[in-house]
Design a protein around this motif. Structure first.
Motif, PDB file in Angstrom:
ATOM      1  N   LEU A  25     -20.929   1.969   3.178  1.00 51.22           N
ATOM      2  CA  LEU A  25     -19.992   0.486   3.092  1.00 51.22           C
ATOM      3  C   LEU A  25     -19.466   1.165   1.528  1.00 51.22           C
ATOM      4  CD1 LEU A  25     -21.678  -2.659   5.132  1.00 51.22           C
ATOM      5  CD2 LEU A  25     -19.373  -1.509   5.340  1.00 51.22           C
ATOM      6  N   GLY A  26     -20.683   0.659   0.669  1.00 54.45           N
ATOM      7  CA  GLY A  26     -20.135   1.523  -0.663  1.00 54.45           C
ATOM      8  C   GLY A  26     -19.615   3.061  -0.691  1.00 54.45           C
ATOM      9  N   ARG A  27     -19.710   3.864   0.268  1.00 55.91           N
ATOM     10  CA  ARG A  27     -18.718   5.249   0.157  1.00 55.91           C
ATOM     11  C   ARG A  27     -16.917   4.327  -0.404  1.00 55.91           C
ATOM     12  NH1 ARG A  27     -19.309  10.487   0.056  1.00 55.91           N
ATOM     13  NH2 ARG A  27     -17.682  11.241   0.322  1.00 55.91           N
ATOM     14  N   VAL A  28     -17.233   3.727   1.021  1.00 56.41           N
ATOM     15  CA  VAL A  28     -15.831   3.067   1.830  1.00 56.41           C
ATOM     16  C   VAL A  28     -15.110   1.991   0.840  1.00 56.41           C
ATOM     17  CG1 VAL A  28     -14.670   1.144   2.861  1.00 56.41           C
ATOM     18  CG2 VAL A  28     -16.176   3.085   4.683  1.00 56.41           C
ATOM     19  N   TYR A  29     -16.073   1.147   0.104  1.00 53.80           N
ATOM     20  CA  TYR A  29     -15.330   0.086  -1.073  1.00 53.80           C
ATOM     21  C   TYR A  29     -14.997   0.782  -2.674  1.00 53.80           C
ATOM     22  CZ  TYR A  29     -15.754  -3.039  -4.885  1.00 53.80           C
ATOM     23  OH  TYR A  29     -15.483  -3.328  -6.505  1.00 53.80           O
ATOM     24  N   ARG A  30     -16.132   2.520  -3.193  1.00 52.84           N
ATOM     25  CA  ARG A  30     -15.302   3.359  -3.501  1.00 52.84           C
ATOM     26  C   ARG A  30     -14.225   3.917  -3.673  1.00 52.84           C
ATOM     27  NH1 ARG A  30     -19.388   6.609  -3.703  1.00 52.84           N
ATOM     28  NH2 ARG A  30     -20.936   5.322  -2.805  1.00 52.84           N
ATOM     29  N   VAL A  31     -13.934   4.102  -1.866  1.00 53.06           N
ATOM     30  CA  VAL A  31     -12.620   5.215  -2.369  1.00 53.06           C
ATOM     31  C   VAL A  31     -11.440   4.586  -1.738  1.00 53.06           C
ATOM     32  CG1 VAL A  31     -11.614   6.534  -0.011  1.00 53.06           C
ATOM     33  CG2 VAL A  31     -14.206   6.991  -1.132  1.00 53.06           C
ATOM     34  N   PHE A  32     -11.387   3.424  -0.563  1.00 57.18           N
ATOM     35  CA  PHE A  32     -10.850   2.043  -0.287  1.00 57.18           C
ATOM     36  C   PHE A  32     -10.249   1.483  -1.241  1.00 57.18           C
ATOM     37  CE2 PHE A  32     -11.725   4.831   3.284  1.00 57.18           C
ATOM     38  CZ  PHE A  32     -10.706   5.783   3.161  1.00 57.18           C
ATOM     39  N   LEU A  33     -11.373   0.219  -1.491  1.00 55.31           N
ATOM     40  CA  LEU A  33     -10.721  -1.360  -2.162  1.00 55.31           C
ATOM     41  C   LEU A  33     -11.194  -1.786  -3.512  1.00 55.31           C
ATOM     42  CD1 LEU A  33     -13.259  -2.375   1.094  1.00 55.31           C
ATOM     43  CD2 LEU A  33     -10.898  -2.378   0.992  1.00 55.31           C
ATOM     44  N   ARG A  34     -11.706   0.165  -3.846  1.00 56.92           N
ATOM     45  CA  ARG A  34     -12.156  -0.952  -5.426  1.00 56.92           C
ATOM     46  C   ARG A  34     -10.975  -1.002  -6.485  1.00 56.92           C
ATOM     47  NH1 ARG A  34     -15.567   3.309  -8.735  1.00 56.92           N
ATOM     48  NH2 ARG A  34     -17.070   2.243  -9.822  1.00 56.92           N
ATOM     49  N   ARG A  35      -9.201   0.272  -6.376  1.00 60.13           N
ATOM     50  CA  ARG A  35      -8.294  -0.511  -7.194  1.00 60.13           C
ATOM     51  C   ARG A  35      -7.611  -1.348  -6.172  1.00 60.13           C
ATOM     52  NH1 ARG A  35      -6.061   5.281  -8.961  1.00 60.13           N
ATOM     53  NH2 ARG A  35      -4.332   3.782 -10.205  1.00 60.13           N
ATOM     54  N   THR A  36      -6.485  -1.575  -6.718  1.00 60.29           N
ATOM     55  CA  THR A  36      -5.476  -2.312  -5.925  1.00 60.29           C
ATOM     56  C   THR A  36      -4.488  -1.865  -5.635  1.00 60.29           C
ATOM     57  OG1 THR A  36      -6.007  -4.654  -7.935  1.00 60.29           O
ATOM     58  CG2 THR A  36      -4.284  -4.208  -5.908  1.00 60.29           C
ATOM     59  N   SER A  37      -3.802  -0.780  -5.875  1.00 63.46           N
ATOM     60  CA  SER A  37      -2.756   0.285  -5.006  1.00 63.46           C
ATOM     61  C   SER A  37      -3.525   0.998  -3.715  1.00 63.46           C
ATOM     62  CB  SER A  37      -2.558   0.902  -6.307  1.00 63.46           C
ATOM     63  OG  SER A  37      -3.688   1.975  -6.904  1.00 63.46           O
ATOM     64  N   VAL A  38      -4.513   1.828  -4.273  1.00 60.64           N
ATOM     65  CA  VAL A  38      -4.868   1.750  -2.891  1.00 60.64           C
ATOM     66  C   VAL A  38      -5.738   0.771  -2.226  1.00 60.64           C
ATOM     67  CG1 VAL A  38      -7.193   3.498  -2.329  1.00 60.64           C
ATOM     68  CG2 VAL A  38      -6.404   3.595  -4.651  1.00 60.64           C
ATOM     69  N   PHE A  39      -6.059  -0.073  -2.429  1.00 59.70           N
ATOM     70  CA  PHE A  39      -6.823  -1.006  -1.040  1.00 59.70           C
ATOM     71  C   PHE A  39      -4.865  -1.690  -0.389  1.00 59.70           C
ATOM     72  CE2 PHE A  39      -6.565  -5.468  -0.053  1.00 59.70           C
ATOM     73  CZ  PHE A  39      -7.578  -5.752   1.188  1.00 59.70           C
ATOM     74  N   ALA A  40      -4.503  -1.844  -1.314  1.00 68.93           N
ATOM     75  CA  ALA A  40      -2.758  -2.336  -0.750  1.00 68.93           C
ATOM     76  C   ALA A  40      -2.186  -0.830   0.229  1.00 68.93           C
ATOM     77  CB  ALA A  40      -1.917  -2.671  -1.428  1.00 68.93           C
ATOM     78  N   LEU A  41      -2.286   0.045  -0.594  1.00 68.82           N
ATOM     79  CA  LEU A  41      -1.984   1.427   0.742  1.00 68.82           C
ATOM     80  C   LEU A  41      -1.991   1.363   2.022  1.00 68.82           C
ATOM     81  CD1 LEU A  41      -0.987   4.087  -1.707  1.00 68.82           C
ATOM     82  CD2 LEU A  41       0.386   2.599  -0.203  1.00 68.82           C
ATOM     83  N   THR A  42      -4.198   1.338   1.835  1.00 65.65           N
ATOM     84  CA  THR A  42      -4.715   0.856   2.400  1.00 65.65           C
ATOM     85  C   THR A  42      -4.282   0.369   4.141  1.00 65.65           C
ATOM     86  OG1 THR A  42      -6.308   2.011   1.450  1.00 65.65           O
ATOM     87  CG2 THR A  42      -7.628   0.976   3.769  1.00 65.65           C
ATOM     88  N   VAL A  43      -3.655  -1.022   3.345  1.00 64.62           N
ATOM     89  CA  VAL A  43      -3.148  -1.977   4.603  1.00 64.62           C
ATOM     90  C   VAL A  43      -2.296  -1.760   4.973  1.00 64.62           C
ATOM     91  CG1 VAL A  43      -2.697  -4.272   4.639  1.00 64.62           C
ATOM     92  CG2 VAL A  43      -4.749  -3.918   3.145  1.00 64.62           C
ATOM     93  N   VAL A  44      -1.553  -1.196   4.872  1.00 67.32           N
ATOM     94  CA  VAL A  44      -0.030  -0.501   4.797  1.00 67.32           C
ATOM     95  C   VAL A  44       0.343   0.406   5.913  1.00 67.32           C
ATOM     96  CG1 VAL A  44       2.122  -0.017   4.114  1.00 67.32           C
ATOM     97  CG2 VAL A  44       1.006  -1.672   2.975  1.00 67.32           C
ATOM     98  N   GLY A  45      -0.488   1.212   6.002  1.00 64.79           N
ATOM     99  CA  GLY A  45      -1.346   2.063   6.414  1.00 64.79           C
ATOM    100  C   GLY A  45      -1.784   2.009   8.202  1.00 64.79           C
ATOM    101  N   GLY A  46      -2.602   1.180   7.588  1.00 67.54           N
ATOM    102  CA  GLY A  46      -3.525   0.488   9.089  1.00 67.54           C
ATOM    103  C   GLY A  46      -2.742  -0.136  10.144  1.00 67.54           C
ATOM    104  N   VAL A  47      -1.963  -1.443   8.883  1.00 69.04           N
ATOM    105  CA  VAL A  47      -0.742  -1.821   9.792  1.00 69.04           C
ATOM    106  C   VAL A  47       0.414  -1.102  10.680  1.00 69.04           C
ATOM    107  CG1 VAL A  47       1.054  -3.564   9.408  1.00 69.04           C
ATOM    108  CG2 VAL A  47      -0.620  -3.619   8.442  1.00 69.04           C
ATOM    109  N   VAL A  48       0.490   0.064   9.586  1.00 63.26           N
ATOM    110  CA  VAL A  48       1.740   0.963   9.915  1.00 63.26           C
ATOM    111  C   VAL A  48       0.842   1.669  11.918  1.00 63.26           C
ATOM    112  CG1 VAL A  48       3.144   3.021  10.417  1.00 63.26           C
ATOM    113  CG2 VAL A  48       3.022   1.465   8.587  1.00 63.26           C
TER     114      VAL A  48
END
Length: 62
Positions: A4-27
């Motif tokens: 969970l810590g690694r997922v947070y550091r890679v995908f959720l720490r920065r807003t821009s990466v979080f937004a891209l992760t959400v968009v990619g997941g939705v697609v």
């Protein structure tokens, strides 16, 4: 907890990466859901769809 810590550091720490992760997941979810529903529809309507019965109605001379 390390995962969970690694997922947070890679995908959720920065807003821009979080937004891209959400968009990619939705697609990806949309594509998978669409293909799954199409497969279910074809399975439930086997033998009733045009592509399954068109050989009975089309002329062979075409």
């Amino acid at each position: 907890m390390a995962v969970l810590g690694r997922v947070y550091r890679v995908f959720l720490r920065r807003t821009s990466v979080f937004a891209l992760t959400v968009v990619g997941g939705v697609v990806l979810f949309e594509r998978a859901f669409d293909q799954g529903v199409d497969a279910l529809f074809e399975h439930l309507n086997e033998g009733k769809l045009w592509k399954h019965i068109k050989h009975k109605y089309e002329n062979e001379q075409q």
